[in-house]
Each structure stands twice: as C-alpha cells, then as structure tokens.
Design an enzyme around this catalytic site. Structure first.
Site, mmCIF file in Angstrom:
data_model
loop_
_atom_site.group_PDB
_atom_site.id
_atom_site.type_symbol
_atom_site.label_atom_id
_atom_site.label_comp_id
_atom_site.label_asym_id
_atom_site.label_seq_id
_atom_site.Cartn_x
_atom_site.Cartn_y
_atom_site.Cartn_z
ATOM 1 N N SER A 128 -8.619 -67.680 -4.858
ATOM 2 C CA SER A 128 -9.792 -66.877 -4.570
ATOM 3 C C SER A 128 -10.921 -67.782 -4.057
ATOM 4 O O SER A 128 -10.705 -68.526 -3.100
ATOM 5 C CB SER A 128 -10.189 -66.117 -5.840
ATOM 6 O OG SER A 128 -11.104 -65.109 -5.542
ATOM 7 N N ASP A 174 -2.666 -57.681 -2.997
ATOM 8 C CA ASP A 174 -4.060 -58.151 -3.024
ATOM 9 C C ASP A 174 -4.798 -57.534 -1.838
ATOM 10 O O ASP A 174 -4.526 -57.848 -0.694
ATOM 11 C CB ASP A 174 -4.057 -59.684 -2.924
ATOM 12 C CG ASP A 174 -5.457 -60.289 -2.989
ATOM 13 O OD1 ASP A 174 -6.447 -59.534 -2.932
ATOM 14 O OD2 ASP A 174 -5.539 -61.520 -3.096
ATOM 15 N N HIS A 218 -5.154 -58.928 -6.629
ATOM 16 C CA HIS A 218 -5.745 -60.254 -6.446
ATOM 17 C C HIS A 218 -5.573 -61.130 -7.691
ATOM 18 O O HIS A 218 -5.332 -62.332 -7.597
ATOM 19 C CB HIS A 218 -7.231 -60.075 -6.125
ATOM 20 C CG HIS A 218 -7.960 -61.340 -5.850
ATOM 21 N ND1 HIS A 218 -7.636 -62.172 -4.801
ATOM 22 C CD2 HIS A 218 -9.004 -61.935 -6.485
ATOM 23 C CE1 HIS A 218 -8.459 -63.219 -4.805
ATOM 24 N NE2 HIS A 218 -9.286 -63.092 -5.813
#
Lengths: 212, 385
Positions: free
Chosen positions: B153, B323, B356
């Site tokens: 991320s 995601d 995610h």
C-alpha cells in the site's frame, strides 16, 4: 482469475524441447522467454549458460510457481505485452510452441524481432503426414498426439506448416539462421536440408531468426 | 464518545539527526527524529539489510507486539525466523514514517524545544520526504545498499520512490498492492475521512492537545470509511452477510432500526473506536495528503518509465485480484513501465477475495512468491544461504 482466462497454450514437453532451444542460445546472453510456463527454460539458461533470462506467462498459477522459485517472470501476454519493451532489449526472444495460439502471429514475430536481435520460435507442424492423412481419409479435423483438442475448443487458432513458416519469414524479410524439425519427443529428425520432407515428417519445427 | 488523548508517550527507539531535513515543500525541519525497529543481524559486509516500509496507519513494530495496543506485529506472519522475510538470514529494518505518530518527527513533535506540538502547522511531507528520512537512517546504520525494500500500500509507494530516487541503494524492490500514483477515487475517499475529522467539534482547529479532548468521532469515521476500501464486497459478504446482531439488553425496549444492527455496522464501529486509541488525527491528515500527492511519473515529466531508466534493481510487483483500492491494472502499468526500460521485473497477481488488506493476511501464494523472489535475489546478490 486464471480459471476464467482462456486456455492459450498447448501442454509442453519442455524437458526435451528446451534442450533444443537452449542449443541455439549463446552463453551469457539476455533472453526473454514468452510463454515460459513455470520458468524451466529460463532457469536452465541461467544455471547452465549464465544467461540473464526472464519470462512472460499468461497462466497466473505458473507465474506464481516460477516467481516463488526465484525466477524473474511476469504475468503477461504475447499479444499485449511485447509492445512495452524497448528495441533490442534482448539478444534472444523465445516463443516455444505458442505461435499457433496467439491472436496475431505475424505481429508477435515482428515484436520479437524488434525487442530482440534474434528470435527462437518453435511450433507444432500442421503439415505432418499424420495430420494430412487424417484430414484426407476422414474429412474431419485431425486429432493427433500433438493436435489433441477438438476444433471448437482448441487454443491453437493459427496452425501452420513448416513451409508456411518459411514463406512468412521470406515475406517479412527474416533471415532463417538455423532451423530443424523434430518428432514430438524433441528428437531431431534428419531432414534438415529438405524443408518438404521436414514438413511431412517433422512433428514440430524450431527456427532461429534474425532481421535481415 | 468523549475521548482524551490516549496515545501514551512511549519512548520508541530512535535516532535524531540534529541537522534536520529539507522537505520537498521547501521547509527545513530543524531536527529529524526517525523511530525504528530492527530484527535479525546485519552481516559484516552490511549487505543483508531489508527495509520494510509501512502503510498509512501501521508502524515500525513489524514483528513484535505494538507497545501501544499490545497486539502482535502487523507482519509477524511474514517477518521472523524461517518466515518469508527470514530474520535468520536478513537484517530487517522498519522506520515509522516521517509525519507519523509513533516516534518519528511528525505533527505531534514539539515545534521548538519543549514547546507546543506542530499540529496542523506541520509542513506537508511527500512520500519522497519519507524515503529521504529512511535514507538517513540507513546511512546512520552504515548500510550503503539495501538488499531489498519491501512494502504494501503506501509502503509500496515508498518502495517505488526508493527505487526511483536511490536506484544504486536498492538491489531488489517489492511494491505490494501499490501504484505509481494515488487515483482520483482514492483521493476522494481520503477527503471524506479528512472532512469527518474537521467536522468533529473536538477538532478545535487541530490544537486538540490544549483541551486534551481528541476528535475521536471524526477520526473514527475516517477510519471506518477507509476500512471499507481495504476490504472487498466478497469479503464483507463472507464475513458478515446481512446478519443482524442483537442489541445489548438495555436497548431491548427500543424496538426499531437502531436497536439491532447489522454485524458489519458493529464491526466498522469497532474498527473506528479502536483506531482513535492508537493514531493521531493530525498525523492522519499529514500522511493521507502525502499519499494523495504521490505521482512518480509527475516527478519525471509525466513519463513513468523515465523514473526507472537505467535501473539495475530487480523488481517483484504483487497485486491482489480483489483489491479495488490499488487494482491490478495499476500494478500492471508499473510493470509495463519497467519493461519499457528493460528492467528485471516479476509481476504476480494473487487470487484472493480479501481485497486490499490481503497483503497483511494469510495468503500462502503471496508468502511463497515473496520468499522465492528474495531467495532468487539473494543468489544473484551473492548472499550466503
């Protein structure tokens, strides 16, 4: 994910095929293997020839297996991804038993010889006598050990013969530096000087090309 | 939900650089503190160091319990002896990001020696500023080249920035569930979170330390909103479906919509209320802004490939199929840009329905990929088994 992806590639008898392909590749060269599966050829080229070998593979399960084995492989597609590489990034670009399954074989070859100095291409030969005989005798699409999927579900949408491929190379101005025909187990067949005989008796063909 | 600042003043292990740091915005921080944790042993040649870059609300406590929450390290299934990032083999390093609230210089730091915190006046930082702060730390530790930089991320953004800014200092780079820029949709979600914080009566113009009441409701809503983006519809359906959770006994008389609630509501509320105990609102604003401004291509005249031209770093790009915050296509764009400069790049999309957050969860294919990539790179780097 992968189960929804179209099945694009025929099963490979890589262990035998790769020895023939590896024989065409110089040590310590930069190699891109398109449709590299689990990375067996690139590992072989790295370990035995010290090549900087990388791969592209469409089947994510195979990609994961290859990367988890330490091989530099990316998820990608011969039709879509070659355009993103710069000119002459590799000494060899390999396409093993995959040409017949891509959407635009001629464009894929062009890209291979743009991003690589040389291209190594192997494909199953649709001109083999058994294929011809089946079509002649039964009037139906041949089913052989090599061409083993029904016409309505085969991923091999662009079959060609050894002579067809020579013809395409001539049209595109590619120099055939080396070529050979082999049986399905990868054993070299003895017709290398006679394309017409190779086209009749070779189950697969292997070409080393470069731009003129 | 009146809440006071419960972010305990913990003494995080850190290093302070008295010369400070000049930021992309032009402001020079008079002093830079980087809080960090290490695991494993640095070898004599100092070639086995792996830097882990943490995500927005995570911290440097990768593989040990957080001193704030007491919960296990956020990647303790990935980093440790015999794990994919093997601390028997590698020296693992993780620093709290610049702008964070776990010991590195950020809005909670005093503006002047012994003075009030920076608060809302903390200068805007960029992902590249965070990376520069980490570079200081690696230099301090005598590491000239990191064997690998790994992060998910926002951590993946830092990985890409490391590879672009210090290509010779990164042998291998693993950006996970990341992208080369923050999308309009992602910025939009961040903005909802920020507005929730601003709308909280306890926001107090960001100077909430003066009353000791933190904008807990706003921060909780920001977390709830963001948390939805970390999951996927399939994951939410699998975990909660449309199940109703009975209201607490006291509320039994109150028949109607607001007695019982859906399990997913209860889950989100829990996520929100626990978050405020471990994160600072001004840090949340600072870091979300850094993510929003992240765009590596923009730093190179709009040409992403140019950011990596000539790179010798080996990349492994990982995305997750469900995601939608950092979709696979954004990872693929990075992979293609790297192809464009003939970089050595592996690219894998891991099949999962966990969204995610998958990069933090038990994903065997991801862990195998990471372990295999690192051991392949170790072979190329000449690191002993």
């Amino acid at each position: 994910m992968s189960k929804h992806d179209p099945v694009r590639y025929v099963a490979k008898n890589m262990r035998l095929d790769l020895a023939l392909i590896a024989g065409m590749i110089e040590p310590r060269s930069r190699v891109l293997d398109i449709g590299c599966g689990d990375g067996m050829l690139i590992e072989h080229l790295f370990r035995t020839k010290g090549c900087d070998a990388r791969g592209i593979e469409i089947d994510m399960t195979e990609v994961t297996r290859a990367v988890a084995h330490g091989m530099p492989v990316m998820h990608g597609d011969a039709d879509q991804d070659l355009a993103h590489y710069p000119d002459a990034a590799f000494d060899y670009v390999v396409l093993s038993r995959t040409l017949q399954a891509v959407e635009r074989p001629r464009e894929v070859l062009r890209q291979m010889l743009r991003i690589g100095t040389r291209a190594v291409v192997s494909f199953p030969n649709f001109g083999h006598w058994r294929v011809r005989w089946q079509l002649l005798r039964t009037g139906r699409m041949p089913m052989t050990a090599t061409w083993d999927r029904a016409w309505y579900e085969t991923p091999n949408i662009h079959p060609c013969t050894v002579r067809d491929f020579f013809d395409l190379c001539a049209r595109e101005g590619y120099v055939v530096e080396r070529w050979l025909a082999a049986d399905d187990a990868g054993r070299r067949a003895p017709w290398r000087r006679f394309p017409r005989l190779a086209n009749l008796f070779g189950e697969q063909a292997l070409f080393l090309l470069r731009r003129a | 939900m009146d809440q006071t600042d419960t972010l305990a003043e913990i003494d995080h292990s850190h290093v302070t650089f008295p010369e400070g740091l000049t930021l992309d915005c032009g402001v020079t921080l008079p002093e830079l503190t980087v809080a960090y944790r290490t695991y494993g042993t640095l070898n004599a040649e100092r070639t086995n160091a792996i830097l882990i870059c943490h995500a927005l609300t995570l911290d440097q406590y990768v593989a040990e319990p957080s001193p704030v929450t007491g919960k296990p390290g956020w990647w303790d299934s990935v980093v440790g002896p015999g794990l994919p990032i093997d601390t028997d083999r590698f020296f693992v390093l993780c620093a709290n990001v610049l702008g964070g609230c776990m010991g590195s210089t950020g809005p909670r730091s005093p503006r002047t020696e012994g003075g009030e915190p920076w608060g809302i006046d903390f200068p805007p930082v960029t992902i590249r500023d965070m990376v520069r702060a980490q570079k200081r730390l690696t230099e301090h530790l005598g590491i000239t080249r990191l064997f690998a930089v790994i992060g998910g991320s926002m951590g993946g953004m830092q990985v890409l920035e490391w590879a672009a800014t210090y290509p010779d200092a990164v042998f291998a780079a693993v950006p996970v569930a990341a992208a080369s820029y923050h999308s309009a949709q992602n910025i939009a979600f961040h903005e909802v979170g920020r507005q929730a914080i601003f709308a909280d009566p306890d926001w107090q113009g960001g100077q909430y330390w003066r009353t000791g009441r933190i904008p807990a409701r706003g921060l909780a809503v920001a977390r709830m909103c963001a948390h939805i983006t970390y999951l996927s519809e399939q994951a939410l359906t699998r975990k909660f479906g449309r199940r109703i959770q009975a209201a607490p006994k006291a509320a039994e008389e109150a028949i109607g919509l607001f007695g019982d609630m859906f399990e997913v509501q209860s889950y989100l509320r829990h996520q929100g209320s626990t978050f405020v105990n471990r994160f600072d609102a001004n840090s949340y604003l600072t870091i979300t802004r850094a993510m929003d401004y992240f765009d590596i291509a923009a730093e190179h005249e709009g040409d992403l490939a140019a950011a990596f031209r000539g790179t010798r770093t080996r990349f492994c790009i990982v995305s997750f199929s469900s995601d939608w915050l950092f979709p696979t296509e954004e990872s693929r764009a990075v992979a293609r840009a790297l192809n464009g400069v003939a970089a050595n790049v592996s690219f894998v999309e891991i099949a999962t329905d966990k969204g995610h957050d998958a990069f933090l969860l038990d994903e065997p294919d991801f862990h195998r990929t990471l372990a295999g990539f690192l051991s392949g790179c170790a072979e190329h780097a000449g690191l002993a088994e």
